[in-house]
Design a protein around this motif. Structure first.
Motif, short mmCIF file in Angstrom:
data_model
loop_
_atom_site.label_atom_id
_atom_site.label_comp_id
_atom_site.label_asym_id
_atom_site.label_seq_id
_atom_site.Cartn_x
_atom_site.Cartn_y
_atom_site.Cartn_z
N PRO A 90 72.04 -5.05 -15.88
CA PRO A 90 71.98 -4.10 -14.75
C PRO A 90 70.67 -4.24 -13.94
O PRO A 90 69.60 -4.49 -14.51
CB PRO A 90 72.04 -2.72 -15.41
CG PRO A 90 72.48 -2.94 -16.80
CD PRO A 90 72.13 -4.36 -17.16
N CYS A 91 70.79 -4.04 -12.64
CA CYS A 91 69.62 -4.13 -11.73
C CYS A 91 68.52 -3.17 -12.14
O CYS A 91 67.33 -3.49 -12.06
CB CYS A 91 70.04 -3.85 -10.29
SG CYS A 91 70.89 -5.21 -9.50
N ALA A 92 68.88 -1.97 -12.57
CA ALA A 92 67.87 -0.96 -12.94
C ALA A 92 67.00 -1.47 -14.09
O ALA A 92 65.77 -1.29 -14.07
CB ALA A 92 68.55 0.34 -13.33
N ARG A 93 67.60 -2.09 -15.08
CA ARG A 93 66.85 -2.59 -16.23
C ARG A 93 65.95 -3.76 -15.82
O ARG A 93 64.79 -3.84 -16.23
CB ARG A 93 67.78 -3.02 -17.35
CG ARG A 93 66.99 -3.31 -18.63
CD ARG A 93 67.83 -3.76 -19.82
NE ARG A 93 68.90 -2.82 -20.08
CZ ARG A 93 70.04 -3.16 -20.70
NH1 ARG A 93 70.24 -4.39 -21.11
NH2 ARG A 93 70.97 -2.26 -20.91
N ILE A 94 66.48 -4.64 -14.99
CA ILE A 94 65.68 -5.78 -14.52
C ILE A 94 64.50 -5.28 -13.69
O ILE A 94 63.36 -5.73 -13.86
CB ILE A 94 66.54 -6.76 -13.69
CG1 ILE A 94 67.68 -7.32 -14.54
CG2 ILE A 94 65.69 -7.90 -13.16
CD1 ILE A 94 68.71 -8.10 -13.73
N ALA A 95 64.75 -4.32 -12.82
CA ALA A 95 63.70 -3.75 -11.97
C ALA A 95 62.60 -3.14 -12.84
O ALA A 95 61.41 -3.33 -12.56
CB ALA A 95 64.29 -2.70 -11.03
N GLN A 96 63.00 -2.43 -13.86
CA GLN A 96 62.02 -1.80 -14.76
C GLN A 96 61.19 -2.87 -15.47
O GLN A 96 59.98 -2.74 -15.59
CB GLN A 96 62.74 -0.91 -15.77
CG GLN A 96 61.83 -0.01 -16.55
CD GLN A 96 62.62 0.96 -17.42
OE1 GLN A 96 63.78 0.72 -17.75
NE2 GLN A 96 61.99 2.06 -17.77
N ALA A 97 61.83 -3.94 -15.90
CA ALA A 97 61.13 -5.02 -16.60
C ALA A 97 60.07 -5.69 -15.73
O ALA A 97 59.03 -6.11 -16.21
CB ALA A 97 62.13 -6.06 -17.11
N PHE A 98 60.35 -5.78 -14.42
CA PHE A 98 59.42 -6.45 -13.50
C PHE A 98 58.55 -5.45 -12.71
O PHE A 98 57.77 -5.86 -11.86
CB PHE A 98 60.19 -7.34 -12.52
CG PHE A 98 60.71 -8.60 -13.15
CD1 PHE A 98 59.91 -9.72 -13.30
CD2 PHE A 98 62.02 -8.66 -13.61
CE1 PHE A 98 60.39 -10.87 -13.88
CE2 PHE A 98 62.51 -9.81 -14.20
CZ PHE A 98 61.70 -10.93 -14.34
N SER A 99 58.72 -4.16 -12.99
CA SER A 99 57.95 -3.10 -12.30
C SER A 99 58.11 -3.16 -10.78
O SER A 99 57.14 -3.08 -10.02
CB SER A 99 56.47 -3.17 -12.68
OG SER A 99 56.31 -2.98 -14.05
N VAL A 100 59.37 -3.30 -10.36
CA VAL A 100 59.69 -3.28 -8.93
C VAL A 100 60.89 -2.36 -8.72
O VAL A 100 61.49 -1.89 -9.69
CB VAL A 100 60.00 -4.70 -8.38
CG1 VAL A 100 58.78 -5.60 -8.46
CG2 VAL A 100 61.18 -5.33 -9.10
N SER A 101 61.23 -2.12 -7.48
CA SER A 101 62.38 -1.25 -7.19
C SER A 101 63.69 -2.01 -7.37
O SER A 101 63.73 -3.24 -7.35
CB SER A 101 62.29 -0.73 -5.76
OG SER A 101 62.50 -1.79 -4.85
N GLU A 102 64.75 -1.23 -7.52
CA GLU A 102 66.08 -1.84 -7.63
C GLU A 102 66.44 -2.60 -6.36
O GLU A 102 67.11 -3.64 -6.43
CB GLU A 102 67.14 -0.77 -7.91
CG GLU A 102 67.16 -0.29 -9.33
CD GLU A 102 68.34 0.66 -9.59
OE1 GLU A 102 69.50 0.22 -9.41
OE2 GLU A 102 68.07 1.80 -9.97
N SER A 103 66.00 -2.09 -5.21
CA SER A 103 66.32 -2.78 -3.96
C SER A 103 65.67 -4.17 -3.91
O SER A 103 66.25 -5.11 -3.36
CB SER A 103 65.93 -1.94 -2.75
OG SER A 103 64.55 -1.71 -2.73
N THR A 104 64.49 -4.31 -4.50
CA THR A 104 63.85 -5.63 -4.57
C THR A 104 64.72 -6.58 -5.38
O THR A 104 64.95 -7.72 -4.99
CB THR A 104 62.44 -5.52 -5.18
OG1 THR A 104 61.63 -4.70 -4.32
CG2 THR A 104 61.79 -6.88 -5.34
N ILE A 105 65.23 -6.09 -6.49
CA ILE A 105 66.11 -6.90 -7.34
C ILE A 105 67.41 -7.22 -6.60
O ILE A 105 67.90 -8.35 -6.64
CB ILE A 105 66.39 -6.18 -8.69
CG1 ILE A 105 65.10 -5.95 -9.46
CG2 ILE A 105 67.41 -6.96 -9.52
CD1 ILE A 105 64.29 -7.20 -9.77
N SER A 106 67.95 -6.25 -5.88
CA SER A 106 69.19 -6.47 -5.11
C SER A 106 69.00 -7.54 -4.05
O SER A 106 69.88 -8.36 -3.83
CB SER A 106 69.65 -5.18 -4.45
OG SER A 106 69.97 -4.23 -5.42
#
Length: 185
Positions: free
Chosen positions: A162-178
């Motif tokens: 999930p984007c939320a978990r990846i975002a948390q791992a990289f300390s960025v927002s979900e929109s950055t991951i999207s």
């Protein structure tokens, strides 16, 4: 009423010198803006000031490029001030004064010089930017993720994380991951 008008082009620039000069010149009310002088349309405070001028009022500014950078704009402003029955005077350019018969001719010439300065500034900026790009200077905001991190994000997305978990791992927002995912398409 003696009005003063002070202007600088950017929020980082300081108005203190102009404001001090206008106060010392006897301005009863000083209007100031941090806006480009390329045209009058983008300067609401100045437009309000012009619209409110009455017969006998005096509008002071330190120099013509604070009022207008374009020669035609400067002449049109002079005409508007005159049609209101007011006067325009420039502290550092006493030869531009609506009390003189040839003020509009001098203002046009001075405005033309201001326009040439603006065009020279724009050309110098463009040349500097082109030279910097040729040297490999990157403009804009620094990317939040490195190329290696982007590859890791795409790999994790491909595995269904999930984007939320990846975002948390990289300390960025979900929109950055999207957006990383969107760039992959």
């Amino acid at each position: 009423m003696i009005y003063g008008y002070a202007r600088v082009s950017t929020k980082k620039q300081d108005l203190a010198y102009q404001l001090d000069r206008l106060r010392k010149a006897g301005c009863e009310r000083i209007i100031h803006e941090k806006k480009s002088g390329k045209d009058t349309k983008g300067r609401p405070e100045f437009l309000r000031l012009l619209a409110g001028l009455e017969p006998g009022d005096v509008l002071l500014s330190t120099e013509s490029d604070r009022v207008a950078r374009d020669p035609l704009d400067l002449v049109l402003i002079l005409r508007e001030v005159e049609s209101a029955g007011a006067q325009l005077r420039l502290l550092d350019e006493p030869y531009i004064d609506t009390a003189f018969d040839f003020a509009d001719v001098i203002a046009y010439f001075r405005g033309w010089v201001g326009r040439m300065q603006r065009l020279r500034i724009l050309a110098n900026t463009a040349n500097g930017r082109a030279m910097a790009k040729a040297r490999g200077v990157k403009f804009g905001r620094k990317p939040k993720l490195s190329e290696r991190q982007r590859a890791q994000v795409m790999d994790r997305k491909a595995r269904g994380e999930p984007c939320a978990r990846i975002a948390q791992a990289f300390s960025v927002s979900e929109s950055t991951i999207s957006r990383v995912r969107g760039a992959e398409r």
